[in-house]
Scaffold this active site. Structure first.
Site, PDB file in Angstrom:
ATOM      1  CD  GLU A  99     -15.502  -2.014   9.679  1.00 47.56           C
ATOM      2  OE1 GLU A  99     -16.562  -1.664  10.225  1.00 47.56           O
ATOM      3  OE2 GLU A  99     -14.849  -1.275   8.921  1.00 47.56           O
ATOM      4  CG  LEU A 228       2.794   7.381  -5.372  1.00 48.01           C
ATOM      5  CD1 LEU A 228       4.116   7.131  -4.662  1.00 48.01           C
ATOM      6  CD2 LEU A 228       2.978   7.306  -6.895  1.00 48.01           C
ATOM      7  CB  CYS A 346     -10.039   2.555  -0.906  1.00 46.90           C
ATOM      8  SG  CYS A 346      -8.303   2.864  -0.593  1.00 46.90           S
TER       9      CYS A 346
END
Length: 362
Positions: A99, A228, A346
């Protein structure tokens, strides 16, 4: 009967030079062929008009020129005044798929590219990790994601093209460094039909320390973003299992060296997850981690995925977290997630159109 010819796009640029040299041709001939393949995007050797007829015939006998293709497109519905995010399902030469996401804004067009089919790292908040890992992408398959998006942008407006690229799609790019490097070299070649600058390319990684060093020494000076998500070793390892291989202090040292070498701030990406990494102490840990080297913090909301019982933080808790960072003088940006409604934000890429929806493999 399977095709016995070799995919000529499977070669890196240097491998192509070596291959063409073995045919008795001068080195510049390989560069001409490479330009036809990636700048002009030809799919037929006969169209390579500055290549001799005999070499075109030999290439046709030995090789094929496959191309990636759009299999599906999902467009996020937004207000008329706001550009829409698009997610593309890209078919590869072996019927695998990845994707690619186009994130437009008034002054840029950012393409989020994949670097692997799936991902081996199994981050607990990421849909791609639950797919498992199939293979690394070829450099050509990374380049062609940009080519395809450029083509689609050109359909919408002749002057549109990709201006920024982020390696934040499927996969861990630092586990596919050779192909990532080769793709970047092609996409930033100023004599090709791209308008990409290395300063507008960002590689996102979970923080593989040896490869961060290799990236620093490459001379590419690419911007670096680190997933992180926690500045506490135990918490970070629970979210990113591979984090157990190196301490946070080792990671911090590697990032410090990288920022010093490329003279660019490292972006620390911190996804706020309710009850996991959103406490006052988590903010304090993040402040301590970010001290003493050139960096900036991007805070993002958790994007929900199938079968994973994490939740985004409430607005009040997020504001408190931000307030703690700002009061400490930390450079922080709150990034608005785009594409969540089409599973393009995300952590959400998981080939849902190919019925590979996220499910826990362990």
């Amino acid at each position: 009967m399977p095709n016995s010819k070799t995919n000529i796009k499977a070669y890196t640029r240097q491998e192509l030079r070596d291959t063409i040299a073995a045919l008795g041709e001068p080195a510049y001939r390989a560069d001409q062929i490479h330009r036809w393949l990636f700048s002009d995007w030809v799919t037929d050797f006969e169209k390579m008009k500055n290549i001799s007829a005999s070499l075109r015939e030999e290439l046709s006998r030995r090789y094929v020129i496959p191309s990636c293709s759009f299999e599906n497109e999902a467009i996020e519905e937004r207000s008329v005044s706001a550009p829409e995010t698009s997610k593309f399902l890209v078919g590869l030469h072996d019927d695998e798929m990845v994707e690619t996401v186009l994130i437009p804004s008034p002054d840029r067009h950012t393409v989020c590219v994949s670097s692997q089919v799936g991902c081996p790292l199994r981050c607990t908040f990421c849909a791609t990790g639950y797919m498992g890992f199939t293979r690394n992408l070829l450099a050509s398959e990374i380049v062609e994601q940009v080519l395809l998006v450029n083509e689609r942008l050109g359909d919408r407006s002749p002057d549109n093209h990709v201006t920024n690229m982020v390696f934040m799609g499927m996969g861990e790019p630092l586990l596919n460094l050779n192909n990532v490097f080769d793709a970047i070299e092609t996409l930033t070649n100023q004599s090709y039909n791209f308008s990409l600058s290395r300063k507008r390319i960002t590689i996102s990684t979970v923080g593989l320390i040896p490869q961060i060093g290799e990236l620093a020494r490459s001379g590419l000076s690419i911007k670096l973003a680190i997933s992180l998500h926690a500045a506490d070793q135990e918490k970070r390892t629970s979210l990113i299992p591979v984090a157990k291989e190196h301490t946070l202090e080792e990671l911090r040292h590697a990032l410090h060296e990288y920022a010093d070498m490329v003279k660019e701030p490292v972006t620390l990406v911190y996804m706020l997850i309710e009850g996991v990494n959103d406490a006052d102490q988590d903010a304090i840990n993040l402040i301590r981690f970010a001290q003493g080297f050139l960096c900036k913090i991007n805070l993002i909301d958790y994007n929900c995925i199938v079968n994973v019982k994490f939740n985004p933080v409430k607005a009040e808790k997020r504001d408190r977290f931000i307030h703690t960072l700002v009061n400490a003088g930390v450079h922080v940006t709150v990034r608005k997630s785009q594409g969540a409604s089409i599973d393009a934000a995300c952590g959400q890429l998981a080939l849902q159109k190919k019925n590979k929806t996220a499910s826990r493999p362990y």
